[in-house]
Design a protein around this motif. Sequence first.
Motif, PDB file in Angstrom:
ATOM      1  N   ALA A  14      12.220   2.492  -6.170  1.00 25.42           N
ATOM      2  CA  ALA A  14      12.483   1.764  -4.924  1.00 25.42           C
ATOM      3  C   ALA A  14      11.933   2.533  -3.735  1.00 25.42           C
ATOM      4  N   ILE A  15      11.556   1.810  -2.703  1.00 20.03           N
ATOM      5  CA  ILE A  15      11.247   2.387  -1.399  1.00 20.03           C
ATOM      6  C   ILE A  15      12.549   2.407  -0.615  1.00 20.03           C
TER       7      ILE A  15
ATOM      8  N   ASP B 101       0.808  -1.210   0.000  1.00 18.04           N
ATOM      9  CA  ASP B 101       0.000   0.000   0.000  1.00 18.04           C
ATOM     10  C   ASP B 101       0.848   1.269   0.000  1.00 18.04           C
ATOM     11  N   PHE B 102       1.974   1.218   0.692  1.00 17.92           N
ATOM     12  CA  PHE B 102       2.834   2.398   0.742  1.00 17.92           C
ATOM     13  C   PHE B 102       3.326   2.758  -0.654  1.00 17.92           C
ATOM     14  N   ALA B 103       3.792   1.762  -1.386  1.00 13.17           N
ATOM     15  CA  ALA B 103       4.264   1.997  -2.743  1.00 13.17           C
ATOM     16  C   ALA B 103       3.137   2.482  -3.646  1.00 13.17           C
TER      17      ALA B 103
ATOM     18  N   LYS C 223       0.528   6.996  -6.888  1.00 13.98           N
ATOM     19  CA  LYS C 223      -0.551   7.956  -7.143  1.00 13.98           C
ATOM     20  C   LYS C 223      -0.009   9.386  -7.162  1.00 13.98           C
ATOM     21  N   THR C 224       0.930   9.665  -6.266  1.00  7.20           N
ATOM     22  CA  THR C 224       1.568  10.984  -6.282  1.00  7.20           C
ATOM     23  C   THR C 224       2.284  11.227  -7.605  1.00  7.20           C
ATOM     24  N   LEU C 225       2.967  10.212  -8.103  1.00  6.65           N
ATOM     25  CA  LEU C 225       3.742  10.376  -9.339  1.00  6.65           C
ATOM     26  C   LEU C 225       2.844  10.656 -10.541  1.00  6.65           C
TER      27      LEU C 225
END
Length: 417
Positions: A75-76, A51-53, A58-60
């Motif tokens: 990458a995270i 979910d974090f990725a 969505k921001t990108l």
Amino acid sequence: MKRYLAGAAAIAVAAGGAYAQNAEVPDNLEKLSNFQSTGTTEFTTIEQGGDFAEGIKKTLEKITLPDGFKIELYAIVPDARHMAVGPQGIVTFVGTRKDKVWAVTDRNKDRVADEVKDFAPSLQFTIPNGPCFGDDGFLYIAEQNRVLLFPAAEFFYESPDVAAFNLVAQGELIPPDEESFNHTARVCKIGPDGMIYISLGQPFNVPAPEKMEKYNKHGIGGMIRMNTDGTGREVYTRGIRNSVGHDFHPETGELWFTDNQVDGMGDDIPPGEINRQTAAGQNFGFPWYGGGSTRTNEYKDEEVPADVVMPASETVAHAADLGMEFYDGGMFPPKYKNAIFSAQHGSWNRTTPVGARVMVTFIDDEGNAATEPFAEGWIDENGEYLGRPAAVAELRDGSLLISDDLAGALYRISYEK
């Protein structure tokens, strides 16, 4: 690998005092310098995906780029700052302003990282912001007050124990009594002369006059260079407030660097700077100038040195220009060849936030520079930061990595005709 091991041992012997251990050096560094095991067995690994990725992706979708370019999550990487791409293209090392250096690997070469884990977990890092590589595969990491050398880092990073040496021992990069929480994110690059160049931001908004002699002696508020065995240290650049990004022009070899300018003078002054250095020892005007031609209040009645070099390009005030790199890859259109890509981290106290974007600076044959936005959209319509770009690095395929220490991520910008 034997060649690298032999080379590391030879350097350790040849450098003599430059790599000498003392009682203050952590035991694990002494062990690693002698190719001994530390007993460390565990890595910290960072989950990719989930979910974090998806939230970052969505921001990108909101980021705007010139036609033909796209940006994707690579990458995270928590607290991601400056990056060093391995000469073999195996791994990218990512510094932070905390206590970790991350090793990022794209094992299946699909241009998305598969693994992110901490590098050299047996060592205690302090603000390891600035990793940089030499062409010989030696990795250097500039910390708050130390510089470490890792021969063959691309091959040793798979193990918790890595060959490691002091290039500049703890407490010898700057005087220990000048260690600060402010402006101590160091950056390093290997120059065309084979020497290592390290920026040393000064800790104050504007330093008191009584600090200047000491700072000039040690290169604080400037940039130093030395041989890659730790010898021959000299102050190369003066008159910088806090530079956190520098690189060398691929054709001329000249040093270019960003500089963060004085706070508290108003929303719209002084401008940020991208500077061009053409000779050793040049002075770039701080603290007499707060940025561009804007005089500081503290030094407005002081005579400005006659040899001050003004910026090659001015940028919007308080946007916090940080990491930069010349583009010499083959993926992007020809107009971007030898242009500078740089990260604007974003303002911290401006009434209306600015920055949080990637800039491009085009340089003509006479060295004139013009800077413009390249990738933007990390500040939304509410003035909220969705990310804060910190640095750029070029992958071997000619795409660009962008680090973001707010989101804790690396992005990849690519181009298709």
